[in-house]
Write a protein that holds these residues in place. Structure first.
Motif: not given
Length: 415
Positions: A203-206, A342-345
């Motif tokens: 995941e990347s929410k940045l 890192t959310g999903f990861s």
């Protein structure tokens, strides 16, 4: 009779750089990859971001990169590293018995991709006209735009790039998705439906859209001018939310006899897995222990979820106390301050950390912890890693407002 399942490969991409070893060294050294991330010319935000990530190192087909969001690129990179670590990238046969499961969810789009479509959809009153967006805005989008952001695309790209023809699935259970994916892969091998599985999350929410989502939820730490590396504080009385990170973690799971036949390196054996609903922290941990055949007094190390949200940490702490009855032998660590949330990861990355802890017989410290809001009832490792002799470990992944997952691993004893 169920098959035994071992971990034979680890792959990670985080703010600390490339590889599981880079993450592990940072964890035991109390070294955070969190810093200031420049989201655009006018906006900086605290986060765990790897500036030097080069997707072309892992995806040589540039056309493929055009339909890969950053989340997908991170997933492919960590999956590639895990396959390399397991020496499983160029197996001559058995591709139909080698599958992939990825923990995923909503992949956030980049604002500039929508800019022209929105601009062409503004009505005479200066506001967005949804009818114009349908007639003029959508056709202006890149034709394959949607393929960059579908949750199932990471597993799709990974299976195509590495010719993994076995079971293929995507788990969308929020912050617990990565570890849930590993658990589902474990079950697939257990029942004999595959010999190898690649499992994890990314995941990347940045980016402005991702950051705004967390801001609306009110779960982000207010750094308020302080060093962002010191503001992520799981289980601490001053915890006021998490700091966003981006990352990907994948593991290669393998049926034991298959691994032995090809003389694969074995990191650990998975012996227990439990999951429940959003209030089922205790249930998930008990189920994992029960399947592993362990009592609460048999376990010495727990890699906690440790979200850094005060209420969530208190609920996890209470569940740990109830399951382990204040067992003095239990050492706990929470590693998210090193890489960010890192959310999903996050669950898959925590599993990688606990697997390396088992292998190195070293329990990592929890950064930034000073004082708990309530009596913890267990020993939270802080300041320095603890050298211990232990045979088993538990990893928790509890998504706020989402499913609860726990996994127990053991040292493989060569039998």
């Amino acid at each position: 009779m169920s098959q035994r399942v071992v971990i034979t490969g680890l792959g990670a991409i985080t703010a600390l750089g490339e590889g599981a070893e880079a993450l592990w060294q940072a964890v035991i050294q109390n070294r955070s990859g969190i810093g200031k991330v420049k989201l655009d010319e006018n906006l900086e935000f605290p986060g765990g971001f790897w500036n030097d990530f080069d997707p072309e190192k892992f995806v040589t087909q540039r056309k493929a990169l055009k339909v890969m969001a950053r989340d997908i690129q991170l997933a492919v990179a960590a999956a590639s590293l895990a396959l390399d670590d397991a020496s499983a990238k160029n197996l001559k046969e058995g591709h139909d018995r080698f599958g992939v499961i990825e923990g995923s969810g909503v992949l956030n789009h980049e604002l500039d991709e929508l800019a022209y479509s929105i601009q062409s959809s503004i009505g005479l009153d200066g506001k967005l006209d949804l009818k114009k967006f349908g007639s003029d805005g959508l056709p202006a989008l890149f034709p394959l735009w949607l393929l960059k952001y579908l949750p199932n695309m990471p597993a799709c790209h990974i299976s195509i790039l590495f010719d993994l023809q076995g079971p293929n699935n995507t788990i969308t259970t929020g912050a617990s998705a990565g570890l849930q994916a590993v658990g589902e892969a474990y079950r697939i091998i257990q029942r004999g439906a595959a010999d190898l599985m690649l499992a994890g999350g990314a995941e990347s929410k940045l980016n402005p859209v991702g950051v705004s989502e967390y801001q609306v939820l009110g779960v982000l730490s207010d750094c308020n001018g302080h060093d962002p590396r010191s503001m992520y504080r799981p289980f601490d009385v001053s915890a006021n939310g998490f700091v966003i990170g981006e990352g990907s973690g994948f593991v290669v799971l393998e049926e034991l006899e298959h691994a032995k036949k090809r003389a694969a390196k074995i990191y650990a054996e998975i012996v227990g897995f439990g999951s429940s609903n959003s209030s089922g922290r205790k249930i998930a941990m008990q189920a994992a222990l029960r399947e592993a055949g362990l009592s609460s007094k048999d376990l010495n190390y727990l890699q906690a979820c440790g979200l850094g949200i005060l209420k969530e940490d208190e609920l996890e702490s209470q569940a740990i106390q109830e399951v382990f009855n204040g067992a003095s032998q239990l050492f706990v660590s929470a590693s998210k301050p090193v890489m960010g949330f890192t959310g999903f990861s996050s669950g898959a990355l925590d599993l990688i950390i606990s697997t390396l802890s088992l292998r190195n017989q070293l329990i990592p410290p929890t950064m930034n912890f000073k004082r708990a809001s309530k009596e913890l009832g267990f020993q939270l490792v802080k300041r320095m890693p603890q050298k211990k002799t232990f045979n088993s470990a538990m990893t928790n992944a509890f998504g706020f407002n989402g499913q609860c997952v726990s996994m127990v691993t053991k040292i493989y004893e060569g039998r």
